[in-house]
Design a protein around this motif. Structure first.
Motif, mmCIF file in Angstrom:
data_model
loop_
_atom_site.group_PDB
_atom_site.id
_atom_site.type_symbol
_atom_site.label_atom_id
_atom_site.label_comp_id
_atom_site.label_asym_id
_atom_site.label_seq_id
_atom_site.Cartn_x
_atom_site.Cartn_y
_atom_site.Cartn_z
ATOM 1 N N UNK A 317 -83.276 93.160 2.327
ATOM 2 C CA UNK A 317 -84.328 92.749 3.273
ATOM 3 C C UNK A 317 -83.831 92.798 4.708
ATOM 4 N N UNK A 318 -83.991 91.669 5.417
ATOM 5 C CA UNK A 318 -83.578 91.631 6.827
ATOM 6 C C UNK A 318 -82.074 91.349 6.973
ATOM 7 N N UNK A 319 -81.355 91.364 5.833
ATOM 8 C CA UNK A 319 -79.894 91.331 5.875
ATOM 9 C C UNK A 319 -79.346 92.758 5.819
ATOM 10 N N UNK A 320 -80.254 93.738 6.036
ATOM 11 C CA UNK A 320 -79.920 95.165 5.990
ATOM 12 C C UNK A 320 -78.699 95.467 6.876
ATOM 13 N N UNK A 321 -77.697 96.129 6.294
ATOM 14 C CA UNK A 321 -76.462 96.382 7.046
ATOM 15 C C UNK A 321 -76.589 97.556 8.019
ATOM 16 N N UNK A 356 -66.866 80.594 5.452
ATOM 17 C CA UNK A 356 -67.358 80.735 4.064
ATOM 18 C C UNK A 356 -66.204 81.035 3.115
ATOM 19 N N UNK A 357 -65.263 81.862 3.582
ATOM 20 C CA UNK A 357 -64.047 82.172 2.817
ATOM 21 C C UNK A 357 -64.349 82.615 1.379
ATOM 22 N N UNK A 358 -65.176 83.668 1.285
ATOM 23 C CA UNK A 358 -65.560 84.200 -0.029
ATOM 24 C C UNK A 358 -65.029 85.639 -0.110
ATOM 25 N N UNK A 359 -64.113 85.885 -1.048
ATOM 26 C CA UNK A 359 -63.428 87.189 -1.136
ATOM 27 C C UNK A 359 -64.423 88.339 -1.315
ATOM 28 N N UNK A 360 -65.452 88.126 -2.155
ATOM 29 C CA UNK A 360 -66.425 89.201 -2.419
ATOM 30 C C UNK A 360 -67.175 89.555 -1.127
ATOM 31 N N UNK A 361 -67.521 88.523 -0.357
ATOM 32 C CA UNK A 361 -68.229 88.730 0.915
ATOM 33 C C UNK A 361 -67.319 89.447 1.917
ATOM 34 N N UNK A 362 -66.047 89.026 1.953
ATOM 35 C CA UNK A 362 -65.085 89.671 2.849
ATOM 36 C C UNK A 362 -64.973 91.160 2.538
ATOM 37 N N UNK A 364 -67.259 93.126 1.427
ATOM 38 C CA UNK A 364 -68.445 93.846 1.922
ATOM 39 C C UNK A 364 -68.275 94.176 3.407
ATOM 40 N N UNK A 365 -67.766 93.209 4.169
ATOM 41 C CA UNK A 365 -67.714 93.378 5.631
ATOM 42 C C UNK A 365 -66.421 94.028 6.133
ATOM 43 N N UNK A 413 -59.791 89.496 8.209
ATOM 44 C CA UNK A 413 -60.553 90.282 7.237
ATOM 45 C C UNK A 413 -59.793 91.545 6.805
ATOM 46 N N UNK A 414 -58.941 92.050 7.688
ATOM 47 C CA UNK A 414 -58.226 93.295 7.400
ATOM 48 C C UNK A 414 -56.800 93.009 6.946
#
Length: 922
Positions: A317-321, A356-362, A364-365, A413-414
């Motif tokens: 949706x509006x979280x479109x990357x 948030x410190x969520x590995x799966x989210x990290x 993605x970004x 993140x890197x």
């Protein structure tokens, strides 16, 4: 104004002189005289007459500006029965002068808006203005100008309309907002392609978006939104119109920051902005930087608005990357000013993901951040033909510093080592010929990484850097030296590198372009590797002795001495005195030489360089001295004192040099603490003697240092009190002059630092003295001073003073303190509370309120029943209505505030109550 009302011819003459007199002195005289006229009561009538005469642009502009200023700052001068006449007269003027000049129309529009906001009897002003002018197309430009500035002025700091009136106005404007948007839509339809009218319409719409009163569902289906995006998509749109449309879209995006409650409008804006990618590429192709920057602002604002949605549901949706893709496209633009616009968004994204410190989210970004870092590295490169070293202080230098800050915030993140390795391999490829002739300044990013990890790569890097040939590009050598300085922790963990590193840095120190960077790197090594560096102290001393033979900036030279002093403090105690004496000798000899030289004009040369160098040595020579041991620096400072004393006497009239002397003495006293006792008598005598003639506030500050060091010593208390009294007399004379407090904030700041030190070190001595009454009176007068440091010092003094009667620290003098504070409060309590309430409501900015709250809290803890009475009396004295007839504060608001404060159980509750209450008067 002296001499009564001036005639119009004289005013006209002064305005002409202000704009056209070729003599600057004539302009200045006219400016002062007109300023005096603007502050007088006659300004109302004269401005009105000048606007009626409509003689020329200058006199009308002066009159319109004066009208606006009088309405903003002196509206209380007019009796309420004149308000309607003033409104009608301003509306007549703006109609008559609408074609003379746009800046006059803006000033009159501001005057009308400010009048409407303050004039409670003018109900539904938006409605009446639209009714009056919307059928006359020639009145449309000034009507839209009034409707543009009206929402902007609601939160103007020049108008103290209070929270009650502001809420009433915002509700009123929200009620009529759809009428305004309909007017703007009609306007666009009627005027066809009139660019100037489009710009006015977009500015006005943006202003209403900024106030946050537009109905988002109404706007989502409004024709204007479509027009906005059509204008931004068209290649032929002019620069000015493009900027107005971009500003309006950014305001709309900012207004819907709470996406969930503005879903329909959020969707329209989201889809609209995504259609602008092609237009961005067209602007790039045409090398139209203004438009490129506008698109980047819009894309950044889009990302900022949808940040939480993007993190919550990336790719949906509006979280479109694609929003991040737009920013990375901008980051690829060759001009670094473009990517810089988006920095705040990347900071915020990094902050969100870190929390948030969520590995799966990290995961993605991460690719987006890697691509960003790659772009930033490319932007930080120098052109291959760049000569010498880039400046840190120019725009590109500041950009690199901002890149460095950003990298620190997103590097997690890197992974810092992965990033460093990538940067370093690029760096070495360029050095050793993979891409010949392209030496670039590629490692500012590396400098921003933290070298906490003991990673073997870092040791290899250090080894390779110190072996760099001198033939590489100067900018690369410069960066390498900076890099070595940043890697001081690696050196500390691997002391075998210390000698090669120091040899490498010494080479840099001897070359003019690299000297300051090398000095900074040596300072870093000294700070981190203090113990390892002790064996190299002689080398440091040799550098310090010949400091001026190197091409160093002032800051780099002082940094080198700081590093040397830090190492000196780690030497065995018995060696410190001699080494300190050697280190100070160069500066002392230089000061003696200056004192001996008579310059042609009878003035001695400027000693500040040497004073600053001595100050940094004293400040950082802090050896560990056990109780009972004589401080190793004591003897050296006693030997240096006569030179400092003579320097102070010679330059006693020069505030800048006296400040540097006092700073040097302050660090000398701090260095040896109680060991400076033999200086106390001569130093205080000299301070008091010079202060009588030249009241430099730095003497008060130095006095506070002496009280801090010696105030607990029974034998010193009376002498320090005599010092305080002697310094207070000239100080009070200075502060009692007209505007004395406002003109001498440094003196206020330093006086109350001194008084506070006395309260902390020897409260009974101060409270029993005759001077305390005058200090408290001065403090009460100074509570209204709007100066951050001075006000903070005053509040701290009052708070700490009352606290001495509250804090039962089981010292034997507690009861005496309590009794003395009781007497002081009996005498000054009501006056203090009344003045504090008045200052909060009318004089002080919001950031000072926590300090005020602490004072009120201490008074209340000391004697709650009496405080309740004092506060009630203070509140009764506050005005209940504005001069425009609006209610400032209701009886219920007064009683609620009184109850909130007096029933508070902790200080922060008092602070919250004051924050809310004072908004009623802002």
């Amino acid at each position: 104004m002296e001499g009564g009302k001036p005639n119009l011819a004289l005013v006209y003459q002064a305005v002409q002189a202000l704009y056209h007199d070729p003599d600057p002195a004539g302009k200045e005289r006219a400016s002062v005289w007109l300023g005096e006229l603007q502050r007088s009561m006659y300004a109302w009538e004269i401005s009105d007459q000048l606007l009626q005469l409509k003689q020329d642009v200058e006199s009308c502009y002066f009159a319109a500006q004066t009208m606006k200023m009088k309405i903003q700052t002196s509206f209380f001068e007019l009796p309420p029965e004149t308000h309607n006449a003033l409104r009608d007269s301003l509306l007549t003027h703006i109609q008559n002068l609408k074609d003379l000049s746009p800046i006059i129309v803006t000033q009159l529009a501001l005057a009308i808006a400010d009048l409407a906001l303050q004039m409670a009897s003018w109900k539904g002003c938006v409605h009446t203005l639209i009714e009056k002018y919307n059928n006359d197309i020639s009145s449309m430009p000034f009507l839209i100008e009034i409707l543009t500035v009206l929402p902007e002025e609601v939160h103007s700091r020049s108008l103290r309309i209070g929270a009650n009136r502001r809420t009433e106005i915002i509700e009123d404007l929200a009620y009529y907002s759809s009428t305004v948007v309909t007017l703007l839509t009609t306007c666009v339809e009627k005027t066809g392609n009139d660019e100037k009218m489009f710009i006015k319409v977009f500015r006005c719409l943006g202003s209403w978006f900024n106030l946050g009163v537009l109905d988002s569902n109404f706007m989502a289906s409004n024709q204007l939104l479509m027009v906005l995006f059509q204008v931004l998509q068209r290649d032929e749109t002019s620069t000015n119109l493009h900027e107005a449309a971009s500003d309006c879209v950014c305001s709309a995006l900012y207004a819907i920051e709470n996406v969930d409650t503005n879903m329909a409008l959020a969707l329209q804006l989201f889809q609209g902005v995504l259609t602008l990618e092609t237009a961005y590429h067209m602007a790039v192709a045409r090398e139209d930087l203004d438009k490129v920057l506008n698109y980047c602002r819009i894309f950044t604002e889009l990302c900022e608005t949808f940040l939480e949605t993007t993190v919550r549901s990336p790719g949906q949706g509006m979280g479109d990357l694609r929003t991040l893709e737009l920013l990375l496209i901008c980051a690829g633009h060759p001009q670094y000013e473009v990517v810089e616009i988006s920095f705040n968004f990347w900071y915020r994204l990094g902050e969100h993901l870190y929390k948030i410190n969520d590995a799966a989210l990290h995961n993605i970004f991460r690719p987006y951040i890697q691509r960003l870092l790659h772009c930033l590295a490319r932007h930080c490169q120098l052109d291959p033909d760049h000569e010498g070293i880039p400046e840190d202080t120019d725009d590109f230098g500041e950009f690199r510093m901002r890149v460095s800050d950003l990298v620190k915030d997103v590097i997690f993140l890197v992974g810092s080592m992965e990033c460093f390795s990538q940067m370093y391999s690029t760096f070495t490829n360029e050095l050793f010929g993979t891409r010949p002739g392209r030496s670039k300044f590629l490692l500012p990013l590396s400098l921003s990484l933290s070298f906490r990890e003991n990673n073997p790569t870092l040791s290899e890097v250090l080894q390779q850097v110190v072996l760099l040939p001198e033939s590489v590009h100067m900018a690369v050598r410069y960066t390498s030296i900076e890099l070595v300085g940043e890697m001081s922790e690696v050196v500390d963990r691997n002391p075998r590198f210390l000698d090669p590193v120091l040899n490498y840095l010494m080479k840099g120190l001897r070359e003019k372009p690299l000297a300051s960077a090398a000095a900074k790197a040596i300072h870093n090594i000294c700070s981190v590797c203090r113990d390892h560096m002790a064996q190299h102290f002689q080398g440091l001393l040799d550098i310090a002795r010949s400091l001026d033979s190197f091409a160093l900036s002032t800051e780099a030279a002082v940094g080198l001495l700081k590093g040397t002093a830090l190492v000196l403090a780690r030497l065995p105690l018995e060696k410190i005195a001699e080494c300190l004496s050697d280190l100070c000798a160069v500066q002392v000899m230089a000061l003696k030489k200056l004192l001996a030289e008579e310059s042609p004009n009878g003035k001695s040369a400027d000693p500040t360089v040497w004073l600053d160098r001595l100050a940094v040595i004293f400040r950082h020579t802090n050896p560990i001295v056990e109780n009972g041991q004589t401080h190793p620096c004591q003897k050296v400072i006693q030997e240096i004192w006569p030179v400092l004393s003579e320097t102070l006497n010679t330059h006693q009239a020069d505030n800048r040099i006296v400040e540097r002397c006092c700073r040097c003495l302050r660090f000398a006293v701090r260095c040896v603490g109680k060991g400076s006792a033999s200086l106390l008598q001569p130093l205080v005598t000299q301070m008091v003697s010079v202060y009588q003639v030249y009241p430099h506030s730095c003497f008060l500050y130095l006095g506070s240092i002496l009280v801090d060091e010696y105030g607990m010593e029974e034998g010193c208390r009376q002498g320090l009190l005599d010092m305080l009294q002697a310094l207070c007399m000239p100080t009070f004379q200075l502060l009692e002059q007209q505007n004395g407090l406002r003109n001498h904030p440094d003196t206020v700041d330093d006086l109350f630092r001194l008084a506070t030190r006395f309260v902390q070190r020897s409260p009974v001595t101060l409270l029993s003295s005759s001077i305390i009454v005058h200090i408290i009176q001065c403090a009460i007068a100074a509570t209204s001073l709007d100066h951050r440091d001075a006000n903070c010092s005053v509040m701290k003094f009052v708070r700490d003073l009352i606290h001495t009667g509250v804090a039962n620290d089981h010292e034997e003098d507690f009861e005496v303190r309590k009794q003395l504070i009781g007497q002081a409060m009996e005498q000054h309590g009501q006056q203090l509370i009344t003045q504090l309430m008045h200052s909060c409501c009318f004089c002080l900015p919001p950031y000072t309120l926590p300090d005020v709250a602490e004072v009120l809290w201490e008074v209340m803890v000391f004697d709650r029943p009496t405080f309740c009475r004092w506060l009630e009396n203070a509140l009764k004295g506050l005005p209940k209505e504005t001069s425009g007839g609006a209610v400032t504060v209701t009886h219920k608001q007064l009683t609620d505030f009184h109850k909130q404060v007096t029933s508070a159980e902790e200080c922060k509750q008092v602070c919250w109550a004051i924050r809310e209450f004072t908004r009623l008067f802002r």
